[in-house]
Enzyme design. Structure first.
Site, mmCIF file in Angstrom:
data_model
loop_
_atom_site.group_PDB
_atom_site.id
_atom_site.type_symbol
_atom_site.label_atom_id
_atom_site.label_comp_id
_atom_site.label_asym_id
_atom_site.label_seq_id
_atom_site.Cartn_x
_atom_site.Cartn_y
_atom_site.Cartn_z
ATOM 1 N N PHE A 299 3.907 -3.386 13.440
ATOM 2 C CA PHE A 299 4.610 -2.641 12.398
ATOM 3 C C PHE A 299 6.106 -2.570 12.649
ATOM 4 O O PHE A 299 6.759 -1.579 12.323
ATOM 5 C CB PHE A 299 4.003 -1.245 12.235
ATOM 6 N N ILE A 650 -0.250 -15.303 -4.695
ATOM 7 C CA ILE A 650 -1.068 -14.702 -3.655
ATOM 8 C C ILE A 650 -1.898 -15.811 -3.011
ATOM 9 O O ILE A 650 -2.677 -16.481 -3.670
ATOM 10 C CB ILE A 650 -1.968 -13.600 -4.231
ATOM 11 N N ASN A 652 -4.091 -15.653 -0.301
ATOM 12 C CA ASN A 652 -5.464 -15.321 0.084
ATOM 13 C C ASN A 652 -5.764 -13.946 -0.492
ATOM 14 O O ASN A 652 -5.171 -12.942 -0.091
ATOM 15 C CB ASN A 652 -5.616 -15.313 1.607
ATOM 16 N N LYS A 722 5.730 -14.691 -1.947
ATOM 17 C CA LYS A 722 6.619 -13.656 -1.446
ATOM 18 C C LYS A 722 5.881 -12.867 -0.366
ATOM 19 O O LYS A 722 4.659 -12.875 -0.305
ATOM 20 C CB LYS A 722 7.051 -12.711 -2.578
ATOM 21 N N GLY A 723 6.626 -12.173 0.481
ATOM 22 C CA GLY A 723 6.002 -11.365 1.510
ATOM 23 C C GLY A 723 5.264 -10.184 0.914
ATOM 24 O O GLY A 723 5.691 -9.588 -0.074
ATOM 25 N N GLU A 726 4.886 -5.462 3.582
ATOM 26 C CA GLU A 726 5.605 -4.191 3.611
ATOM 27 C C GLU A 726 5.760 -3.516 2.259
ATOM 28 O O GLU A 726 5.966 -2.297 2.198
ATOM 29 C CB GLU A 726 6.982 -4.418 4.249
#
Length: 766
Positions: A299, A650, A652, A722-723, A726
């Site tokens: 984290f 996306i 997965n 994209k990430g 978070e």
């Protein structure tokens, strides 16, 4: 801790575990892989001129996952390492049982500032099984690090309470702990200051905040525009210090073989650890091996090397034996970083119809005197809403406190809590629906930079979330719904997180048995990186997913950046994609059988992944929450938490949902249970373990839904992703806080919303 997907599948495709349908032939009889059409060489991201409209395809609500492209990407493949984890065979940093292994236990400083004047080790060394006690006088000397938090046991200075002043090494962890307790340290104390306040005389405006963001951004004349606005909100919010508390504490096992150093460590970036260790111990990088195959959460706190890896290497060199150093849970808050407290002042000016005319977001935070770290909490205000007059600024106060660092969604998590709470206040002042207020202030370009967005579907997320949540049935009046002693309320907040990507290398190898091996020094910190990278490879090769094997987590693999900033998959996946498309081209040109060792292709995305872009690239989302506030106990229960995200393609569906839900759960903890108090007289955190620092349990999260919008963004990477690690936490705390206001009619501005705060306010209002 936030839940993760424990599915114990070794490989698979769709929800049933079967491979997804893949176009092209299976590997042929001659040992070569076949496919309907060889992918193109190069693998560079698609590009388009800046004038192109953001988002090449209209956003659509996401329904149940399916491999809609006919390839491995997007399928709900189970985690490849899941069986190892649930069976206990996955080895973490403290589980490498090397012959002759010893154990180190740190001795933390007992003062807030000063100098060590003496270390009496005699009682410790007299205990059975104790091998050594390293002190500032006799510890191995290191080269000066770029990160001053790693200069442990190098001098007598004590910059804050908890700083390591000695390390006991013994045959067992218990003996090392007892020896550490027997060490007697004397100090020369100095006056210290651990009090954060906006008017602190040492406060200054930094040139940069974390991530290289300018410390200050000002457009137009925000102060004058706010003063002239027909509708104004001037409010303040406070987010306390927060702690990462990964399930696996910061742990390293180090071994020297001559001048060769091997460390097994819990880290989000082994390549960086190797570089740092080589510099500290004055070694060529090829003489340092870092293994981090399984990481039990980080984290952000394991994003760069922490003192455990340095102490373990020092102790192993001193004793000539492998040494494991695992920081005790109670030492983590002062040793491995924390989310710095942030004080927010928000001023919003608007027209009567809800158009923002001024947005001013001023943040005060602290840093240590060891090194500067500025939580970039005012930065999200530069992205979210259209306004001609904008001020986003940071003020930082250096104090005698532990050094803050990254915690999941640094900047965005506390910044969006304050901004989205203030937007809710503005909606109340205007008598306007909070969803509609956000939609009315949707910008055409990035407000801070003026750049076009590569894609932005926040409005679609808000509308889709409102539909799924049943927002239209909401009575907008606060404090009007009750169920016996329970007050019921609902709230909404938006979310954003930047798209980040770094250069990476990777190799892909085709073997004569028809399988493929992808190698990259990625870090799988529990997010399913092995699985998703195999899907990227299978997609590029047009091969069945179960024919692809991934190797990660070792520095003898191709170098790769750390897992942080939600950039891991985008960075590693780009290199994997390029290596696999290059391999496909080589195989297509091959006329004979594969050699015994196979054929390899290598990729390096330097110069492309880090190239300048004309676009503002961000993920967006919307959070909705329903809460019940107990008027007898003051306890708040979240009945429903729903998120809808626009985060590119996306890759997965299963692991993505796990990431979103995990982030939302962290946001719930941020809102209701997680908070730390810096005890000013002692310069230490009062909540130093999981008995006093409360993270959510499963019983605290009865109903969490994560959905996403299909988003085609051609300006990111070859996968269009994209990430997602978070953005789930960003906005969820604000949605819960806004729901508590809707339930009670009382605005709470300090987190967490614990029963004592809620009940005290209810009693005062009653």
């Amino acid at each position: 801790m936030p839940p993760t997907d424990p599915t114990p599948q070794v490989a698979g495709g769709g929800p049933s575990g079967d491979d997804p349908l893949v176009p092209g032939a299976l590997p042929g009889q001659d040992g070569r892989a076949g496919w309907a059409e060889a992918p193109a060489e190069g693998g560079a991201a698609r590009t388009a001129p800046p004038a192109e409209a953001p988002g090449a395809r209209a956003a659509r609500p996401y329904e149940e996952p399916s491999p809609r492209t006919g390839t491995a990407l997007g399928a709900a493949a189970g985690r490849r390492e899941g069986r190892e984890k649930v069976s206990g065979t996955a080895r973490y940093a403290g589980e490498y049982h090397l012959g002759g292994r010893a154990y180190g236990w740190p001795v933390p400083a007992g003062i807030a500032r000063g100098r060590v004047t003496g270390v009496d080790t005699s009682a410790a060394l007299a205990l059975p099984g104790v091998l050594a006690v390293l002190t500032p006088d006799d510890a191995p000397r290191l080269a000066e690090p770029d990160d001053a938090t790693l200069a442990v046991l190098q001098n007598a200075r004590v910059p804050h309470r908890g700083w390591c002043v000695a390390l006991a090494v013994a045959e067992t962890p218990e003996a090392a702990r007892d020896a550490a307790r027997a060490v007697r340290v004397t100090y020369a104390r100095e006056p210290h200051d651990a009090g954060l306040r906006p008017d602190h005389p040492d406060a200054y405006e930094p040139e940069e905040a974390n991530g290289g963001q300018p410390g200050r951004l000002e457009l137009g004349d925000p102060a004058a525009a706010f003063a002239a606005a027909p509708v104004r909100v001037d409010t303040a919010y406070r987010v306390p210090p927060l702690h990462n508390h990964p399930m696996e504490p910061h742990t390293t096992t180090a071994r020297w073989e001559g001048d060769r150093l091997t460390v097994y460590t819990s880290s989000q970036g082994g390549t960086t650890v190797r570089t740092v260790l080589a510099g500290l111990f004055r070694l060529p990088e090829e003489q340092v091996t870092v293994v981090a195959e399984h990481v039990g959460g980080g984290f952000g706190s394991k994003g760069t090397p922490r003192p455990d890896v340095v102490l373990a290497a020092m102790a192993a060199r001193r004793t000539g034996r492998p040494v494991t150093v695992a920081f005790p849970r109670r030492q983590l808050p002062t040793t491995v970083g924390h989310r710095a407290p942030t004080l927010h002042r928000l001023r919003l000016g608007a027209t009567p119809d809800g158009r923002l005319t001024a947005l001013l977001h001023e943040v005060t935070t602290h840093t240590s005197r060891v090194k500067e770290f500025v939580e970039q909490a005012a930065v999200p205000s530069r992205v979210m809403y259209a306004t001609p007059h904008l001020l986003s600024t940071h003020t930082v106060v250096p104090l005698d406190v532990p050094t803050p660092s990254w915690m999941r969604a640094p900047g965005e998590a506390p910044g969006m809590y304050a901004l989205e709470s203030a937007m809710d206040e503005l909606a109340g002042a205007l008598g306007l629906d909070p969803v509609e207020l956000r939609i009315r202030n949707e910008p055409e370009r990035d407000p801070g930079s003026g750049s076009p967005f590569s894609s932005r579907h926040l409005v679609e997320c808000l509308r889709e979330g409102a539909r799924r949540f049943g927002w239209d049935r909401r009575d907008p009046r606060p404090g009007t719904r009750a169920d016996g002693p329970l007050l019921l309320g609902t709230g909404v907040a938006a979310a954003t997180y930047p798209v980040m990507v770094s250069p990476s290398t990777a190799t892909a190898t085709a073997l004569p048995d028809g399988t493929f091996v992808v190698r990259v020094n990625a870090s799988d910190i529990g997010t399913g990186a092995r699985t998703v990278l195999a899907q990227v490879a299978a997609d590029a090769l047009q091969a069945p997913l179960d024919r692809v094997r991934t190797e990660v987590g070792r520095t003898d693999l191709p170098p790769a950046p750390l897992a942080g900033g939600s950039s891991g998959t985008a960075s590693w996946g780009w290199a994997v994609h390029d290596a696999c498309t290059g391999l496909a081209a080589r195989l297509a040109a091959l006329t004979g059988p594969l050699p015994t060792e196979g054929i390899e292709a290598r990729a390096d995305t330097t110069g492309r992944a880090d190239a300048d872009t004309p676009y503002a690239r961000h993920a967006f989302g919307a959070h909705f929450a329903e809460v019940a506030v107990d008027t007898v106990t003051g306890e708040t229960r979240v009945r429903r938490l729903l998120g809808v995200y626009a985060a590119g393609r996306i890759l997965n569906a299963r692991t993505a949902r796990s990431q979103f839900v995990g982030g939302m759960t962290m946001g719930l903890g941020m809102a209701l249970t997680e908070g730390s108090t810096l005890d000013r007289p002692f310069g230490d955190f009062a909540e130093a373990d999981l008995a006093s620092y409360h993270v959510p349990a499963h019983a605290d999260v009865p109903d969490v839904e994560a959905h996403w919008i299909e988003e085609d963004d051609p300006h990111l990477n070859p996968m269009g992703s994209k990430g997602i690690g978070e953005i789930g936490i960003v906005g969820s705390a604000a949605a819960i806080g806004n729901a508590v206001h809707h339930a009670t009619g009382i605005r709470f501005r300090d987190l967490p919303l614990t029963p004592d705060r809620i009940l005290g306010a209810l009693l005062r209002e009653g």
